[in-house]
Design a protein around this motif. Sequence first.
Motif, PDB file in Angstrom:
ATOM      1  N   ARG A  64     133.376  -3.907  42.218  1.00 49.37           N
ATOM      2  CA  ARG A  64     134.124  -2.637  42.085  1.00 49.37           C
ATOM      3  C   ARG A  64     134.504  -2.147  40.622  1.00 49.37           C
ATOM      4  N   GLY A  65     133.512  -1.976  39.972  1.00 47.34           N
ATOM      5  CA  GLY A  65     133.865  -1.677  38.505  1.00 47.34           C
ATOM      6  C   GLY A  65     133.383  -2.689  37.246  1.00 47.34           C
ATOM      7  N   LEU A  66     134.032  -2.323  36.128  1.00 48.27           N
ATOM      8  CA  LEU A  66     133.944  -2.918  35.262  1.00 48.27           C
ATOM      9  C   LEU A  66     135.050  -3.683  34.448  1.00 48.27           C
ATOM     10  N   MET A  67     135.152  -4.731  33.754  1.00 45.79           N
ATOM     11  CA  MET A  67     136.322  -5.182  33.004  1.00 45.79           C
ATOM     12  C   MET A  67     135.483  -5.435  31.526  1.00 45.79           C
ATOM     13  N   ILE A  68     136.241  -4.826  30.928  1.00 47.48           N
ATOM     14  CA  ILE A  68     135.937  -4.533  29.332  1.00 47.48           C
ATOM     15  C   ILE A  68     136.357  -6.107  28.407  1.00 47.48           C
ATOM     16  N   THR A  69     135.663  -6.650  27.871  1.00 49.80           N
ATOM     17  CA  THR A  69     135.611  -8.017  27.198  1.00 49.80           C
ATOM     18  C   THR A  69     136.378  -7.884  25.902  1.00 49.80           C
ATOM     19  N   GLU A  70     136.923  -8.955  25.212  1.00 55.19           N
ATOM     20  CA  GLU A  70     137.593  -8.862  24.015  1.00 55.19           C
ATOM     21  C   GLU A  70     136.606  -8.234  22.752  1.00 55.19           C
ATOM     22  N   GLU A  71     135.312  -8.403  22.875  1.00 56.16           N
ATOM     23  CA  GLU A  71     134.304  -7.826  21.965  1.00 56.16           C
ATOM     24  C   GLU A  71     134.380  -6.385  22.148  1.00 56.16           C
ATOM     25  N   GLY A  72     134.220  -5.978  23.493  1.00 55.27           N
ATOM     26  CA  GLY A  72     134.437  -4.733  23.564  1.00 55.27           C
ATOM     27  C   GLY A  72     135.734  -4.155  23.184  1.00 55.27           C
ATOM     28  N   LEU A  73     136.751  -4.636  23.549  1.00 54.05           N
ATOM     29  CA  LEU A  73     138.030  -3.915  22.801  1.00 54.05           C
ATOM     30  C   LEU A  73     138.057  -3.860  21.569  1.00 54.05           C
ATOM     31  N   ALA A  74     137.505  -4.667  20.935  1.00 56.44           N
ATOM     32  CA  ALA A  74     137.538  -4.810  19.366  1.00 56.44           C
ATOM     33  C   ALA A  74     136.505  -3.644  18.973  1.00 56.44           C
ATOM     34  N   LEU A  75     135.681  -3.145  19.853  1.00 56.96           N
ATOM     35  CA  LEU A  75     134.513  -2.294  19.128  1.00 56.96           C
ATOM     36  C   LEU A  75     135.186  -0.830  19.502  1.00 56.96           C
ATOM     37  N   LEU A  76     136.023  -0.597  20.699  1.00 56.14           N
ATOM     38  CA  LEU A  76     136.106   0.669  21.144  1.00 56.14           C
ATOM     39  C   LEU A  76     137.222   1.478  20.474  1.00 56.14           C
ATOM     40  N   PRO A  77     138.182   0.861  19.765  1.00 61.18           N
ATOM     41  CA  PRO A  77     139.039   2.095  18.858  1.00 61.18           C
ATOM     42  C   PRO A  77     138.346   2.569  17.681  1.00 61.18           C
ATOM     43  N   ALA A  78     137.382   1.701  17.160  1.00 61.03           N
ATOM     44  CA  ALA A  78     136.626   2.688  16.281  1.00 61.03           C
ATOM     45  C   ALA A  78     135.815   3.742  16.598  1.00 61.03           C
ATOM     46  N   LEU A  79     135.363   3.617  17.827  1.00 63.49           N
ATOM     47  CA  LEU A  79     134.332   4.522  18.436  1.00 63.49           C
ATOM     48  C   LEU A  79     135.173   5.864  18.930  1.00 63.49           C
ATOM     49  N   GLN A  80     136.157   5.507  19.470  1.00 61.55           N
ATOM     50  CA  GLN A  80     136.989   6.578  19.974  1.00 61.55           C
ATOM     51  C   GLN A  80     137.657   7.595  18.880  1.00 61.55           C
ATOM     52  N   ASP A  81     137.895   6.882  17.805  1.00 60.68           N
ATOM     53  CA  ASP A  81     138.400   7.718  16.625  1.00 60.68           C
ATOM     54  C   ASP A  81     137.421   8.387  16.061  1.00 60.68           C
ATOM     55  N   SER A  82     136.150   7.662  15.961  1.00 61.88           N
ATOM     56  CA  SER A  82     134.922   8.303  15.260  1.00 61.88           C
ATOM     57  C   SER A  82     134.513   9.776  16.176  1.00 61.88           C
ATOM     58  N   PHE A  83     134.454   9.499  17.552  1.00 69.34           N
ATOM     59  CA  PHE A  83     134.072  10.599  18.356  1.00 69.34           C
ATOM     60  C   PHE A  83     134.988  11.739  18.580  1.00 69.34           C
ATOM     61  N   ASP A  84     136.373  11.220  18.496  1.00 74.32           N
ATOM     62  CA  ASP A  84     137.435  12.248  18.360  1.00 74.32           C
ATOM     63  C   ASP A  84     137.257  13.120  17.361  1.00 74.32           C
ATOM     64  N   ARG A  85     137.108  12.201  16.075  1.00 72.75           N
ATOM     65  CA  ARG A  85     137.112  13.510  14.867  1.00 72.75           C
ATOM     66  C   ARG A  85     135.893  14.288  14.866  1.00 72.75           C
ATOM     67  N   MET A  86     134.591  13.681  15.229  1.00 68.44           N
ATOM     68  CA  MET A  86     133.685  14.535  15.310  1.00 68.44           C
ATOM     69  C   MET A  86     133.773  16.005  16.149  1.00 68.44           C
ATOM     70  N   ALA A  87     134.456  15.475  17.476  1.00 72.01           N
ATOM     71  CA  ALA A  87     134.917  16.591  18.380  1.00 72.01           C
ATOM     72  C   ALA A  87     135.789  17.617  17.922  1.00 72.01           C
ATOM     73  N   GLU A  88     136.861  17.033  17.110  1.00 70.82           N
ATOM     74  CA  GLU A  88     137.703  17.970  16.322  1.00 70.82           C
ATOM     75  C   GLU A  88     137.042  18.921  15.330  1.00 70.82           C
TER      76      GLU A  88
END
Length: 311
Positions: free
Chosen positions: A58-82
Amino acid sequence: MVRPHLPLNALRAFEAAARHLSFTRAAIELCVTQAAVSHQVKLLEQRLGATLFRRLPRGLMITEEGLALLPALQDSFDRMAEMLDRFEGGHVRQVLKLGTVGTLAVGWLVPRLADFRQRYPFVDLRLSTNNNRVDIAAEGLDYAIKFGNGAWHDIEAEALFEAPLSVLCVPAIARQLKTPEDVAHQTLLRSYRADEWPSWFAEAEVAPPQIRGLVFDSSVLMVEAALQGGGVALAPPLMFSRQLAADALQQPFPVCISKGSYWLTRLKSRSVTPAMEIFSAWLAEMAAETRQQEKIFTEGSRLAFSQQEKN
């Protein structure tokens, strides 16, 4: 990894899936199929040689590797959107952070900001107020409007205008003040600058009384106390022109003292941006108009007081 080879579609699919913890909801957001999102994430996992999600019934569970990658991507996409959001009407919206003395903000700057916004809608002005104690660097300000003599360490200062202080009070108290000597018998509202009232009495050629009572760190608060009938304020009439025009306040005597000027300041180390150049030029124009208006007002006030004395 060189920029031309960044797997942008795969990174976007992973970021959306990580926020929703669902390929289906990520697909709805990205307007693609669920299979397309799953395929892009699998391609990214193969490229990185790491598992980013654990697939659950019933869905997904993010791994430690995914958690390491996610903040950098969110920050980058947020800055591009801004950045993309800052484009408006063919211009890039430019942010300008300004700190200013609260008295000047309320009494002078805010009533003029509609003109600035109409002329320069692509400048996003962010305004904060203070009581003349401000750390431009620590607060990340482009400019600060300060009151004083213009001599501040490592600060570039451009003079705007003086704002002389005079006695301000409600009409009921003004009627009791026939001469400057009468002011000494009133409750004197004062700022944290202890020399202001003694200087005013000296200018009026009156022996100063012993001054006690409330001390305010803002002329706005001090004049509000005067408006409530709490005493006589020593404040700049220029900053309270609306209250004077409405006869909520009166200036019973023309005696004024100057304790400094307002200055537009910035760090000498701060590079001037296009938004800063625009605001500085506009503010200089407004200040020049104010100096001319103040000159006319002062001359008119002196003539009016002189006529009253003759009568």
